[in-house]
Scaffold this motif. Structure first.
Motif, PDB file in Angstrom:
ATOM      1  N   ASP A 176      -3.359   4.656  -2.468  1.00 35.64           N
ATOM      2  CA  ASP A 176      -4.381   5.349  -1.680  1.00 35.64           C
ATOM      3  C   ASP A 176      -4.332   6.848  -1.975  1.00 35.64           C
ATOM      4  OD1 ASP A 176      -6.191   6.262   0.157  1.00 35.64           O
ATOM      5  OD2 ASP A 176      -5.305   5.235   1.891  1.00 35.64           O
ATOM      6  N   TYR A 200     -12.248  -0.245   3.783  1.00 36.63           N
ATOM      7  CA  TYR A 200     -11.968   0.029   2.376  1.00 36.63           C
ATOM      8  C   TYR A 200     -10.645  -0.620   1.955  1.00 36.63           C
ATOM      9  CZ  TYR A 200     -15.344   3.555   3.776  1.00 36.63           C
ATOM     10  OH  TYR A 200     -16.433   4.184   4.320  1.00 36.63           O
ATOM     11  N   VAL A 201      -9.654  -0.541   2.827  1.00 36.65           N
ATOM     12  CA  VAL A 201      -8.379  -1.207   2.552  1.00 36.65           C
ATOM     13  C   VAL A 201      -8.579  -2.723   2.534  1.00 36.65           C
ATOM     14  CG1 VAL A 201      -6.051  -1.646   3.440  1.00 36.65           C
ATOM     15  CG2 VAL A 201      -6.977   0.675   3.473  1.00 36.65           C
ATOM     16  N   LEU A 248       0.849  -1.189   0.000  1.00 35.55           N
ATOM     17  CA  LEU A 248       0.000   0.000   0.000  1.00 35.55           C
ATOM     18  C   LEU A 248       0.883   1.237   0.000  1.00 35.55           C
ATOM     19  CD1 LEU A 248      -3.239   0.731   1.925  1.00 35.55           C
ATOM     20  CD2 LEU A 248      -1.360   2.357   2.105  1.00 35.55           C
ATOM     21  N   ASP A 284      -9.680  -0.235   8.701  1.00 35.76           N
ATOM     22  CA  ASP A 284     -10.185   0.379   7.475  1.00 35.76           C
ATOM     23  C   ASP A 284     -10.816  -0.674   6.562  1.00 35.76           C
ATOM     24  OD1 ASP A 284     -10.513   1.764   5.065  1.00 35.76           O
ATOM     25  OD2 ASP A 284      -8.772   3.040   5.454  1.00 35.76           O
ATOM     26  N   LEU A 309      -7.642   3.723  -4.374  1.00 33.85           N
ATOM     27  CA  LEU A 309      -8.659   4.157  -3.413  1.00 33.85           C
ATOM     28  C   LEU A 309      -8.876   5.658  -3.540  1.00 33.85           C
ATOM     29  CD1 LEU A 309      -7.716   2.236  -0.119  1.00 33.85           C
ATOM     30  CD2 LEU A 309      -9.638   1.763  -1.643  1.00 33.85           C
ATOM     31  N   ASN A 348       0.477   5.338   0.301  1.00 34.58           N
ATOM     32  CA  ASN A 348      -0.397   6.468   0.592  1.00 34.58           C
ATOM     33  C   ASN A 348       0.253   7.731   0.030  1.00 34.58           C
ATOM     34  OD1 ASN A 348      -0.865   8.922   2.659  1.00 34.58           O
ATOM     35  ND2 ASN A 348      -2.722   7.712   2.507  1.00 34.58           N
ATOM     36  N   ILE A 389      -1.970  -1.344  -3.697  1.00 35.33           N
ATOM     37  CA  ILE A 389      -3.037  -0.379  -3.450  1.00 35.33           C
ATOM     38  C   ILE A 389      -2.410   1.010  -3.449  1.00 35.33           C
ATOM     39  CG2 ILE A 389      -4.801   0.440  -1.841  1.00 35.33           C
ATOM     40  CD1 ILE A 389      -4.703  -2.431  -0.597  1.00 35.33           C
ATOM     41  N   LEU A 432      -5.136   1.716   9.584  1.00 27.84           N
ATOM     42  CA  LEU A 432      -5.321   0.889   8.393  1.00 27.84           C
ATOM     43  C   LEU A 432      -5.983  -0.440   8.743  1.00 27.84           C
ATOM     44  CD1 LEU A 432      -1.934   1.436   6.496  1.00 27.84           C
ATOM     45  CD2 LEU A 432      -4.185   2.267   5.800  1.00 27.84           C
ATOM     46  N   GLY A 441     -14.174   3.395  -3.991  1.00 23.29           N
ATOM     47  CA  GLY A 441     -14.349   4.572  -3.140  1.00 23.29           C
ATOM     48  C   GLY A 441     -15.731   5.163  -3.235  1.00 23.29           C
ATOM     49  N   SER A 496     -10.757  13.453  -3.001  1.00 24.62           N
ATOM     50  CA  SER A 496      -9.709  13.225  -4.003  1.00 24.62           C
ATOM     51  C   SER A 496      -9.984  14.175  -5.160  1.00 24.62           C
ATOM     52  CB  SER A 496      -9.742  11.771  -4.492  1.00 24.62           C
ATOM     53  OG  SER A 496      -9.599  10.869  -3.425  1.00 24.62           O
ATOM     54  N   ARG A 518      -7.058   8.832  -1.255  1.00 27.28           N
ATOM     55  CA  ARG A 518      -8.125   9.472  -0.486  1.00 27.28           C
ATOM     56  C   ARG A 518      -7.601  10.751   0.161  1.00 27.28           C
ATOM     57  NH1 ARG A 518      -9.950   4.468   3.170  1.00 27.28           N
ATOM     58  NH2 ARG A 518      -7.672   4.277   3.232  1.00 27.28           N
TER      59      ARG A 518
END
Length: 707
Positions: A406, A681-682, A366, A679, A460, A368, A404, A676, A486, A465, A408
């Motif tokens: 991210d 969504y993750v 992941l 989360d 995500l 971010n 992933i 995380l 999302g 965003s 967001r």
């Protein structure tokens, strides 16, 4: 979008300013009229979508300016509005003729009404409030008519001051005497009197502050009312405001680390800057509204309801290390008092960071990315694209089977980094299209045939965003290179702004610095031809969040540019081993059956209901009952933050080595990993990566059999 793309256009506009702009003479000996002439001329010549300055425009400026100077309708009365209305359809003509009669009338009447208000609030606060009677106040100020008389106006002030004072009254009832061992509450009479005195002090300070404002400060508000009719991102900076803007563009933010938007009910949080005090504190969210501000913890809070945004910001901001106490109306309607220590935003927290995700025997990655950052003075220095490339390599070295990204809360940044970052995941081809006013489109391509990561990819996003984030997500979606998970749609900002110095346009000027205008000059389009403006990017797999039913994004702004479409670019969809449609269908089924998602959806609907409430009780007993009810409901939804995905998150080896010397970094990463793990969504992104991985294996086997 920022200066790397805008620089060439900015040079062009300045060049125009020295030739075609100067075909018009700007020699008005009245600075206000000179500014009006200059700004409307630049808007007409430089804005992406100039507006006709006609009767409709006139009505909008008329209504919006009155709303700007009197948002809570506590100064003007109906007879004032009738006096103003003779200019309702003449503002456009006045703008064209550099006539400021309408402004002069509104300004002079406002000064009179503010003098009247000083007597009103002092008289109201001289008498006790009765919190036992049943009465309500309507807090949807924009929907209320103006008071029909001075008597009705005074009653409106009474209700507003009672409402503003009731929270203070409640908190004072809860105070304890810390000096003695026998801790006692204030009596209701003592609390009521003390709360009125507190409100009186606040209003005295507010009107002292207003008295210090000059006529030019109010004229800037008028200019920006005109400018705002073109679109929400076009803005006039007075000379001192231009200096603040330049400081913000340097990436250094000193204060609480949040961007605010003016609302009648206070200052609304619209963006939280990564690494700042608000971000670190973690109790304030986008959508919350600041209604009171106190310097240090023990000072009397100032009620900022109805204030100009610039004035509210002056109270909220302050030197690094000083404290500010904010009274916050949360998006669920509850009140909270939060003390923050002002600071300079930690830039490190706005850089890309990565983590390994371990699920049984599988390992995923992941990354971010809080924003698309770049050093505008030297692109070869640290930037988002090169940093993400490094993190991808590090994750690959640790055995990543799917990635992933991210995005967001990522508000955007440099266009060049978007194009380069897209190139990490595709062989080559177009990434985004850009169009200037009256000109053909320009296509920005990835020309590097190398692919940094050709495995499963999930992006995500959420309602926050924006801009560059939307360009990347849209490109990966159009190529069918990644699954986008999302919110129903992203922010929807598909426009480019440039800053034009007005001093560059006037040959000679005896009035000193004239400031600058931030002007919308271009628009972005996806490679499929659709604009990201207003509609943003629609997720492949839509998952609810707390903002699902609240207007967050470009569509909630004033006068946004419309969505449109141009011809698509020439591109081919990803030919990797991905069963795109089947993977999306599987994810949607999981989300529909997930109890955590259902709880989040329920919470989102409740928050929308709370925001839609128009009336607040001024009966203290009812107020406390409603507060208890809201608190109980809010507690119910706290279980959302106790979710356990049963995924394990670890820092990469290079970062773990840094922990031995940097305990603060270790603490930040631990906090991030804990969040995380809660989360959902993750968690779903990992499920999607598993599906993509399996489909890739199946497709590879089929391909080998056919081969």
């Amino acid at each position: 979008m920022k200066r790397n793309l805008a620089y060439v256009l900015l040079i062009m506009l300045v060049a125009v300013a020295s030739c075609s702009f100067t075909n018009k003479s700007f020699d008005n000996d009245d600075k206000d009229k000179l500014l009006l002439d200059l700004i409307t001329y630049v808007l007409e010549k430089g804005h992406f979508e100039p507006k006709d300055i006609n009767d409709d425009f006139s009505v909008s400026v008329f209504e919006d300016f009155i709303d700007v100077v009197d948002p809570t309708k506590r100064f003007f009365i109906e007879s004032d509005i009738r006096d103003f209305e003779k200019y309702k359809f003449q503002v456009d003509d006045q703008i064209k003729n550099t006539d400021i009669t309408f402004f002069n009338l509104v300004y002079s009447r406002l000064m009179e009404r503010m003098e009247d208000a000083k007597g009103i609030y002092k008289d109201v606060l001289d008498k006790p409030f009765d919190y036992t009677i049943d009465e309500v106040i309507n807090i949807k100020y924009d929907e209320k008519p103006f008071a029909s008389s001075k008597k009705q106006l005074k009653d409106r002030w009474r209700k507003q001051l009672k409402y503003a004072t009731m929270g203070t009254y409640d908190s004072k009832l809860e105070l304890r005497d810390e000096e003695g061992s026998d801790k006692k509450k204030m009596t209701p009479e003592e609390a009521e009197k003390a709360s009125r005195e507190s409100t009186l002090t606040t209003l005295n300070e507010y009107f002292d502050f207003i008295d210090d404002l000059q006529r030019k400060d109010w004229f800037v508000q008028y200019i920006n009312t005109i400018v705002d009719e073109f679109d929400p991102h076009t803005y006039y900076f007075a000379p001192e405001d231009k200096e603040k803007f330049d400081a913000s563009m340097s990436g250094k933010f000193e204060g609480i680390g949040a961007r605010l938007q003016k609302k009648p009910e206070g200052a609304k949080i619209v963006d939280i800057i990564s690494g700042g005090p608000v971000w670190r504190d973690a109790r304030i969210e986008v959508g919350d509204i600041i209604i009171k501000v106190a310097q240090e913890e023990d000072e009397v809070p100032v009620d900022i309801v109805g204030w100009r945004l610039d004035d509210a910001i002056k109270l909220i901001k302050g030197p690094k290390g000083t404290k500010v106490k904010l009274t916050i109306r949360k998006i669920d309607g509850s009140l909270d008092k939060i003390v923050l220590t002002r600071d300079v935003v930690e830039l490190e927290e706005s850089y890309a960071k990565s983590a390994s995700i371990i699920k049984e025997t599988q390992k995923f990655g992941l990354i971010n990315l809080p924003k698309f950052y770049v050093d505008f003075t030297d692109y070869s220095k640290r930037n988002a694209a090169s940093d993400v490339a490094k993190e991808v390599e590090r994750l690959k070295e640790e055995g990543m089977e799917g990635l992933i990204l991210d995005l967001r809360d990522n508000g955007g940044g440099s266009l060049k980094t978007v194009v380069e970052m897209a190139g990490l995941f595709i062989k080559d081809g177009p990434v985004v299209q850009v169009r200037s006013s009256g000109e053909g489109k320009e296509v920005y391509d990835d020309k590097d045939e190398r692919i940094q990561w050709d495995g499963p990819l999930v992006i995500l996003v959420n309602e926050l965003s924006a801009s560059a984030s939307e360009i990347l997500a849209a490109a990966m979606q159009d190529y069918k290179r990644a699954i986008v998970i999302g919110s129903k749609q992203t922010f929807g900002k598909g426009t480019v702004q440039n800053v034009i110095g007005l001093d560059n346009i006037v040959r000679s000027n005896e009035h000193g610095q004239l400031g600058a205008i931030k002007l919308t000059t271009q628009k972005f389009y996806r490679i499929n031809g659709g604009s990201t403006q207003l509609e943003g990017v629609k997720s492949d797999v839509v998952v609810p969040d707390k903002y699902s039913y609240i207007d967050i994004g470009e569509r909630g702004q004033s006068n946004p540019l419309k969505w449109d479409k141009i011809s698509p670019a020439d591109y081919k969809q990803w030919d990797g081993y991905i069963d795109y449609d089947h993977t999306v269908t599987n994810s949607k089924k999981r989300m529909a059956d997930n109890p955590q998602i259902k709880l989040i959806e329920e919470n989102a609907k409740w928050l929308k209901g709370e925001q839609d409430e128009e009336e607040v009780s001024l009966n203290y007993e009812v107020y406390k009952q409603e507060e208890a009810k809201d608190k109980k409901q809010s507690e119910h939804y706290k279980s959302i933050f106790e979710y356990d995905s049963r995924l394990t998150f670890k820092s990469l080896k290079y970062e773990e080595e840094l922990f031995t010397k940097d305990s603060i970094l270790r603490e930040k990463r631990n906090r991030w990993h804990q969040n995380l793990a809660k989360d959902v969504y993750v968690e779903e992104a990992v499920n999607v990566l598993e599906d993509l991985k399996l489909s890739s294996i199946k497709q590879a086997k089929l391909a080998s059999v056919k081969g």
